[in-house]
Design an enzyme around this catalytic site. Structure first.
Site, PDB file in Angstrom:
ATOM      1  N   ASP A 322       0.789  -1.112   0.071  1.00  0.00           N
ATOM      2  CA  ASP A 322      -0.031  -0.440  -0.416  1.00  0.00           C
ATOM      3  C   ASP A 322       1.037   1.213  -0.369  1.00  0.00           C
ATOM      4  OD1 ASP A 322      -2.062   2.030   0.754  1.00  0.00           O
ATOM      5  OD2 ASP A 322      -3.025   1.785   2.464  1.00  0.00           O
ATOM      6  N   GLU A 516      -8.215   8.652   5.225  1.00  0.00           N
ATOM      7  CA  GLU A 516      -6.877   8.271   6.389  1.00  0.00           C
ATOM      8  C   GLU A 516      -7.012   8.944   7.352  1.00  0.00           C
ATOM      9  OE1 GLU A 516      -4.080   7.421   4.153  1.00  0.00           O
ATOM     10  OE2 GLU A 516      -5.066   6.313   1.656  1.00  0.00           O
TER      11      GLU A 516
HETATM   12  C1  BGC Z   1      -4.762   3.912   0.758  1.00  0.00           C
HETATM   13  C2  BGC Z   1      -5.129   2.326   0.053  1.00  0.00           C
HETATM   14  C3  BGC Z   1      -5.505   2.923  -1.256  1.00  0.00           C
HETATM   15  C4  BGC Z   1      -3.870   4.150  -1.782  1.00  0.00           C
HETATM   16  C5  BGC Z   1      -3.968   3.605  -3.645  1.00  0.00           C
HETATM   17  C6  BGC Z   1      -3.128   4.087   0.621  1.00  0.00           C
HETATM   18  O1  BGC Z   1      -3.353   6.134   0.778  1.00  0.00           O
HETATM   19  O2  BGC Z   1      -4.050   3.723   2.621  1.00  0.00           O
HETATM   20  O3  BGC Z   1      -6.052   2.373   0.888  1.00  0.00           O
HETATM   21  O4  BGC Z   1      -5.636   1.915  -2.107  1.00  0.00           O
HETATM   22  O5  BGC Z   1      -3.733   4.607  -0.986  1.00  0.00           O
HETATM   23  O6  BGC Z   1      -4.514   4.618  -3.691  1.00  0.00           O
END
Ligand code: BGC
Length: 631
Positions: A322, A516
């Site tokens: 991730d 987030e």
């Molecule tokens: C997130 C993921 C996401 C990824 C790609 C990350 O910051 O935790 O859930 O899929 O970014 O955008």
């Protein structure tokens, strides 16, 4: 100085000899010349495993290593790097879009990248990934579905399957073949900024809806009758939602990217089952989380990634990291890469720098730190997903499902209505009569489509305001639902012309968009302006209904006692009319809370069996929801 050299000359000699030896080993281990091209892997009548082995046998080390790289499209230094480095995939991180942010703009962009890889010797197609977590919401004008927590409230796998299939259809039209969804996290603490991205805190419901979402995304591939549509990515492996407040490893956050207490029983009874179910449903890629479980980041735990997931659960797809996750908490990108790949990560998400990654893996392999077998295993897994998607085969356009835009909007509206949860309904104030003579509407979320959609909409953090094309605000939905004679008046602050009164006041209140850790909040409550708007409305309306537009339950015990009706609308997306459908009885309330609604912050976290931290009862337990009939 000379004395020092003399004293240590033996040691220096040994070190130099050693270095020479390593250097010689590395040089001697030159790349085998690529064998003559054998195009068997392009033959769609051959079994997938045969095609994979045929292709793998023809790949050079550089071609294999390139497949392990997943690069954010804005970081590609030169378009020719895509073929030069044999990249395995590209992604649009949230908010990363082409200048022409339309379906056609995306298609032209992604087709351009695919044309670039065709220039390479083996022409291995790219995975193109993005976070279409509530519809392909990057693209302005496309339908935006409720965020997953709302889908959780519907407890309707068939609906979730249809939502995922409609999302896949929009993605395929835009050239994207890989979705970083469904989210299988299990939020146990509403202070976390990612609660709304998950279906529920109940592993059983998460499993059921996760399976439906995987099936919906992957059904209906166009390349052949058997190809999958869009590659699903259950995330985030494993244990996310149970981080402890205050343990975030990110200095800007509090709980996101934090620590989960390691407990083998919880792992096996709560966190693993949704992933096991998703694997059984055909998931071929899984994303590893950014958190720590026990005493190390999950990304470096071979036991979890290789022994349990690939071994015990029999996962034959690939593990993707991730964002910057492989490198988080490490100063050496080299060591971090070696550890993650050896733990079982197959494809590394590279938001910034792929050249260093390629160099690191190449040297690690030459030095024997990452074996040929590990690289081959990772490549096989990635190719397996690419073959499953039918990327090597000629698309069969006839197999493409076309869904009209109206049908997709109707589906989203249905999802909104089914996700709304009725929590308080004094004297059956709801459903409202469409012929109510005058309705006052107030609150910061009534006329704000950006708040309705929440984050992961056009921009990573969303946009606060009424910007998107074709979307309907909750206010517009109310205006359209009432009889022609009804007067609907709207003031965000709830202050109406002196002397006027209404029988009904509707306050639409809630949160601003956040994504987030930026949404981590010690005290998730209504903001001052919304609280005042409710009070103002109470002064001028006989009875007041509060509709909450938020990514999580908010602590509003105080407000609840003074109102007549309370509806949780979650983050409904572009179709605000779905909220009006349940308010005015065009559709009955059937939604239930997919997670408990706490009374106060001392109750957090709440276990999956509903036990609060301070032992006191919550305001509403999981699966609470008043059901009422439509008009
Ligand atoms: C997130 C993921 C996401 C990824 C790609 C990350 O910051 O935790 O859930 O899929 O970014 O955008």
């Amino acid at each position: 100085m000379n004395n020092v050299i003399r004293q240590y000359r033996k040691v220096i000699g040994v070190v130099l000899l050693g270095l020479l030896g390593i250097f010689a080993l590395v040089i001697v281990r030159t790349e085998p010349l690529p064998p003559t091209m054998d195009t068997l892997y392009l033959d769609s009548t051959k079994p997938t495993e045969v095609r994979i082995e045929n292709l793998l046998a023809q790949m050079t080390l550089a071609e294999k290593i390139g497949q392990l790289a997943l690069v954010e499209k804005n970081s590609v230094l030169a378009p020719t790097d895509i073929s030069r480095y044999h990249l395995g995939g590209l992604l649009s991180g949230s908010g990363s879009k082409p200048a022409d942010n339309s379906v056609d703009g995306w298609k032209a962009m992604i087709d351009g990248y695919q044309a670039e890889v065709k220039q390479s010797r083996l022409g291995i197609p790219l995975l193109y990934g993005t976070d279409a977590v509530h519809g392909h919401a990057h693209i302005e004008g496309l339908t935006v579905f409720p965020h997953m927590i709302g889908l959780g409230a519907t407890r309707d796998p068939e609906l979730v399957r249809e939502v995922a299939a409609a999302t896949a259809a929009d993605m395929l039209r835009s050239g994207a073949n890989w979705n970083y969804a469904p989210n299988l996290d299990q939020p146990r603490d509403i202070r976390w900024g990612r609660v709304y991205e998950a279906f529920s805190d109940d592993p059983t419901l998460v499993s059921e809806l996760g399976v439906a979402y995987v099936e919906g995304l992957q059904q209906g591939g166009t390349a052949s009758g058997t190809a999958i549509g869009v590659l699903a990515t259950p995330k985030h492996f494993v244990g996310i939602g149970s981080q402890i407040w205050g343990t975030s490893q990110n200095k800007n956050f509090f709980i996101d990217q934090g620590e989960v207490a390691a407990d083998e029983v919880a792992l096996r009874t709560e966190y693993l089952p949704p992933f096991a179910a998703a694997i059984d449903a055909g998931a071929l890629s899984i994303m590893v989380g950014l958190h720590t479980l026990g005493d190390d980041r999950v990304i470096r735990q071979k036991y979890l990634l290789t022994d349990v997931l690939k071994g015990e659960l029999g996962f034959t797809g690939f593990l993707v990291s991730d964002w910057y996750g492989v490198y988080e908490g490490k100063t050496s990108t080299f060591i971090a890469t070696v550890q993650a790949l050896n733990a079982g990560v197959d494809m590394v998400m590279l938001p910034f720098d792929y050249r260093t990654f390629v160099r690191n893996v190449t040297w690690a392999n030459r030095l024997g730190l990452i074996s040929d077998a590990r690289i081959d295993d990772a490549v096989r897994r990635i190719l397996r997903a690419k073959f499953a998607l039918g990327l090597f085969d000629t698309p069969n356009e006839a197999a493409a499902e076309t869904v009209s835009d109206n049908a997709v909007r109707a589906l989203a509206r249905e999802a909104v209505g089914k996700s709304a949860v009725l929590l308080k309904n004094t004297d059956n104030i709801l459903p409202l009569r469409p012929s109510t003579p005058r309705i006052f509407v107030a609150g910061g979320s009534a006329d704000n489509v950006g708040k309705q959609m929440g984050a992961w909409s056009i921009e990573w953090q969303g946009i606060d305001g009424n910007w998107p094309l074709g979307a309907t605000s909750i206010l517009a939905g109310i205006q359209a639902a009432v009889s022609p004679a009804t007067k609907v008046e709207y003031r965000a602050d709830g202050v109406f012309a002196t002397g006027t009164k209404a029988a009904i006041g509707i306050a639409v209140v809630g949160e601003k968009p956040y994504a987030e850790g930026w949404g981590d909040r010690a005290l998730p409550i209504l903001d001052e302006a919304d609280r005042i708007a409710i009070k103002n409305l109470q002064a001028v309306a006989d009875r007041v209904i509060v509709i909450v537009v938020a990514g999580r339950p908010l602590l509003l015990a105080e407000e609840v006692t003074a109102i007549d009706g309370l509806v949780m609308a979650w983050l409904p997306g572009s179709e605000g009319a779905g909220v009006a459908d349940v308010l005015f009885g065009r559709r009955p309330f059937t939604g239930v809370l997919p997670l408990p609604w706490p009374l106060r912050s001392e109750q957090l976290p709440i276990t999956t069996t509903g036990v609060t931290a301070d032992g006191t009862p919550v305001l509403y337990p999981r699966y609470f929801g008043l059901l009422n009939n439509a008009n």
